[in-house]
Design a protein around this motif. Sequence first.
Motif, PDB file in Angstrom:
ATOM      1  N   GLU A  97      33.445  20.204  26.353  1.00  0.00           N
ATOM      2  CA  GLU A  97      32.986  20.418  24.975  1.00  0.00           C
ATOM      3  C   GLU A  97      33.801  21.535  24.344  1.00  0.00           C
ATOM      4  OE1 GLU A  97      29.259  21.177  21.998  1.00  0.00           O
ATOM      5  OE2 GLU A  97      28.964  20.185  23.916  1.00  0.00           O
ATOM      6  N   PHE A  98      34.347  21.244  23.157  1.00  0.00           N
ATOM      7  CA  PHE A  98      35.085  22.249  22.395  1.00  0.00           C
ATOM      8  C   PHE A  98      34.278  22.649  21.163  1.00  0.00           C
ATOM      9  CE2 PHE A  98      38.470  20.712  25.053  1.00  0.00           C
ATOM     10  CZ  PHE A  98      39.279  21.838  25.236  1.00  0.00           C
ATOM     11  N   ASN A  99      34.304  23.922  20.868  1.00  0.00           N
ATOM     12  CA  ASN A  99      33.616  24.451  19.694  1.00  0.00           C
ATOM     13  C   ASN A  99      34.515  24.279  18.468  1.00  0.00           C
ATOM     14  OD1 ASN A  99      31.979  25.912  17.900  1.00  0.00           O
ATOM     15  ND2 ASN A  99      33.017  27.835  18.430  1.00  0.00           N
ATOM     16  N   ILE A 121      34.021  25.346  24.554  1.00  0.00           N
ATOM     17  CA  ILE A 121      35.270  26.048  24.828  1.00  0.00           C
ATOM     18  C   ILE A 121      35.960  26.321  23.495  1.00  0.00           C
ATOM     19  CG2 ILE A 121      37.516  25.853  25.962  1.00  0.00           C
ATOM     20  CD1 ILE A 121      36.091  23.768  27.872  1.00  0.00           C
ATOM     21  N   GLU A 122      36.507  27.498  23.335  1.00  0.00           N
ATOM     22  CA  GLU A 122      37.213  27.807  22.085  1.00  0.00           C
ATOM     23  C   GLU A 122      38.545  27.050  22.056  1.00  0.00           C
ATOM     24  OE1 GLU A 122      35.767  29.283  19.727  1.00  0.00           O
ATOM     25  OE2 GLU A 122      34.045  30.018  20.892  1.00  0.00           O
ATOM     26  N   LEU A 123      38.952  26.653  20.874  1.00  0.00           N
ATOM     27  CA  LEU A 123      40.172  25.857  20.731  1.00  0.00           C
ATOM     28  C   LEU A 123      41.395  26.575  21.298  1.00  0.00           C
ATOM     29  CD1 LEU A 123      39.585  24.482  17.120  1.00  0.00           C
ATOM     30  CD2 LEU A 123      39.147  23.311  19.295  1.00  0.00           C
ATOM     31  N   GLU A 124      41.433  27.888  21.134  1.00  0.00           N
ATOM     32  CA  GLU A 124      42.588  28.650  21.615  1.00  0.00           C
ATOM     33  C   GLU A 124      42.592  28.823  23.133  1.00  0.00           C
ATOM     34  OE1 GLU A 124      39.645  31.642  19.709  1.00  0.00           O
ATOM     35  OE2 GLU A 124      40.455  29.640  19.289  1.00  0.00           O
ATOM     36  N   GLU A 125      41.550  28.356  23.809  1.00  0.00           N
ATOM     37  CA  GLU A 125      41.509  28.436  25.275  1.00  0.00           C
ATOM     38  C   GLU A 125      42.051  27.171  25.940  1.00  0.00           C
ATOM     39  OE1 GLU A 125      37.741  31.335  26.262  1.00  0.00           O
ATOM     40  OE2 GLU A 125      37.253  29.299  25.574  1.00  0.00           O
ATOM     41  N   ALA A 163      39.918  19.217  13.544  1.00  0.00           N
ATOM     42  CA  ALA A 163      40.165  20.118  14.675  1.00  0.00           C
ATOM     43  C   ALA A 163      39.977  19.388  15.996  1.00  0.00           C
ATOM     44  CB  ALA A 163      39.234  21.326  14.591  1.00  0.00           C
ATOM     45  N   PHE A 164      38.962  18.540  16.046  1.00  0.00           N
ATOM     46  CA  PHE A 164      38.698  17.774  17.266  1.00  0.00           C
ATOM     47  C   PHE A 164      39.844  16.817  17.555  1.00  0.00           C
ATOM     48  CE2 PHE A 164      36.842  14.113  19.507  1.00  0.00           C
ATOM     49  CZ  PHE A 164      36.299  14.756  20.602  1.00  0.00           C
ATOM     50  N   GLU A 165      40.350  16.178  16.526  1.00  0.00           N
ATOM     51  CA  GLU A 165      41.452  15.233  16.700  1.00  0.00           C
ATOM     52  C   GLU A 165      42.684  15.940  17.272  1.00  0.00           C
ATOM     53  OE1 GLU A 165      43.140  11.623  16.910  1.00  0.00           O
ATOM     54  OE2 GLU A 165      41.078  12.018  16.260  1.00  0.00           O
ATOM     55  N   LYS A 166      42.957  17.130  16.775  1.00  0.00           N
ATOM     56  CA  LYS A 166      44.128  17.877  17.251  1.00  0.00           C
ATOM     57  C   LYS A 166      43.984  18.285  18.715  1.00  0.00           C
ATOM     58  CE  LYS A 166      45.349  19.639  12.672  1.00  0.00           C
ATOM     59  NZ  LYS A 166      45.283  20.801  11.748  1.00  0.00           N
ATOM     60  N   VAL A 167      42.804  18.777  19.083  1.00  0.00           N
ATOM     61  CA  VAL A 167      42.633  19.248  20.460  1.00  0.00           C
ATOM     62  C   VAL A 167      42.648  18.082  21.438  1.00  0.00           C
ATOM     63  CG1 VAL A 167      40.089  19.283  20.662  1.00  0.00           C
ATOM     64  CG2 VAL A 167      41.457  20.984  21.859  1.00  0.00           C
ATOM     65  N   THR A 168      42.094  16.924  21.053  1.00  0.00           N
ATOM     66  CA  THR A 168      42.100  15.782  21.967  1.00  0.00           C
ATOM     67  C   THR A 168      43.504  15.184  22.105  1.00  0.00           C
ATOM     68  OG1 THR A 168      41.322  14.366  20.145  1.00  0.00           O
ATOM     69  CG2 THR A 168      39.671  15.176  21.693  1.00  0.00           C
ATOM     70  N   GLN A 169      44.270  15.206  21.030  1.00  0.00           N
ATOM     71  CA  GLN A 169      45.663  14.733  21.128  1.00  0.00           C
ATOM     72  C   GLN A 169      46.453  15.596  22.099  1.00  0.00           C
ATOM     73  OE1 GLN A 169      47.415  14.569  17.223  1.00  0.00           O
ATOM     74  NE2 GLN A 169      46.396  12.678  16.660  1.00  0.00           N
ATOM     75  N   GLN A 170      46.260  16.891  22.004  1.00  0.00           N
ATOM     76  CA  GLN A 170      46.975  17.804  22.902  1.00  0.00           C
ATOM     77  C   GLN A 170      46.568  17.577  24.348  1.00  0.00           C
ATOM     78  OE1 GLN A 170      46.772  21.897  21.625  1.00  0.00           O
ATOM     79  NE2 GLN A 170      47.955  22.642  23.370  1.00  0.00           N
ATOM     80  N   LEU A 171      45.266  17.378  24.570  1.00  0.00           N
ATOM     81  CA  LEU A 171      44.780  17.137  25.926  1.00  0.00           C
ATOM     82  C   LEU A 171      45.346  15.839  26.497  1.00  0.00           C
ATOM     83  CD1 LEU A 171      41.061  18.229  25.510  1.00  0.00           C
ATOM     84  CD2 LEU A 171      42.639  19.174  27.204  1.00  0.00           C
ATOM     85  N   GLU A 172      45.344  14.789  25.710  1.00  0.00           N
ATOM     86  CA  GLU A 172      45.874  13.508  26.190  1.00  0.00           C
ATOM     87  C   GLU A 172      47.351  13.611  26.544  1.00  0.00           C
ATOM     88  OE1 GLU A 172      43.154   9.917  24.302  1.00  0.00           O
ATOM     89  OE2 GLU A 172      45.038  10.452  23.310  1.00  0.00           O
TER      90      GLU A 172
END
Length: 366
Positions: free
Chosen positions: A126-128, A136-140, A181-190
């Motif tokens: 889970e990202f905040n 989890i904070e996005l910058e983490e 913000a969610f889209e960006k963090v999930t793209q990076q994770l993938e």
Amino acid sequence: MQGTRLEVNLKALEHNFNYLKSQLDPGVLFMAVVKANAYGHGIIEISKKLQELGTDYFAVAYTEEAIELRDTGITKPILVLHPQSHTLVDCIQRCVEPVIYSVDMLDNILAFAKAESQKNYPIHLEFNTGLNRIGIELEEIDQVLELLSNTDAVKVRGVQSHLAASEDHDEREFTESQLDAFEKVTQQLEEKLGYKFLKHTDNTSGILNYKAGHHSMVRSGIGLYGYGNDLEHDKHLMPVGSLKSQVSQLREVKKGASISYNRSHKATTDMKIAVIALGHGDGINRIYGYGNAQVKINGSWAPTLGIICMDMFMVDVTDIDCKVGDEVIIFDEKHTARDLAENAGTISYELLTGIQKRVQREYIIS
């Protein structure tokens, strides 16, 4: 004569499930949220019905709820939304999927999974993105990726966030910023992990208001039980629960007499009152006293009088023809939990989830 009970209409539950599913594109998974005793409606019976209807996932708040489901025959995947670190081993041992909402917690689950000789144990991150509750904070993200790159004990099954105001049309810009913000963090994770996973942000209001947030799975709680956080949406949903009780005693009260604790109501005229077999020990909290709620007896409205007691409350029936044993409707499909709650300054969630287990649940299947 029937006593105090919550009548739970499983056909209404089926209707709501089918309506919410109809709002999704093919292939989008449906997660049924049954935390807090299925929002007061009875976690076991509700979950069995939803499993029969074909829900893809269940979600609960705490590990203990997940264990209860596993022990009563629920075989579908179960997500634990707010596990505590000391229950992570229980999650692994009972094959339920924990949401990991901090870097420290990720470190813990990696240690536990390794100790249990797990390989690719499914977890959700889970990202905040703006609710500022858990996450989890996005910058983490770099710390998260580093930890995950050094193990095969766990594998990310899903990534989620929680929308802060998906029911509030005035906050559309903020909600869309969360989705971005969610889209960006999930793209990076993938990209970094090299594989795909489930993505889920939408709650009931998100399902109905933000199609862009449907992703690969949605989570619905209150909508399943008949409430869409918007009168327009409520027209398509059916309240599942009806709370009913009975008149325990009738009493004639003279002008000037007081009623309930602390003499909290004083009669300004001679009146007739009814005692109802329900109180704050059952979930009808003190906010519903002092006329802040009305119940229906033989088709007429009876306002509360004074303080709600633990096991009973009093209403004014001066102008109502009634007798001991008559049915009292606290809320139903017409005078809903939403109506009762909002008239007293709260929300249907609080009212429904507060209904205690000593209130008998009666399940209606047709």
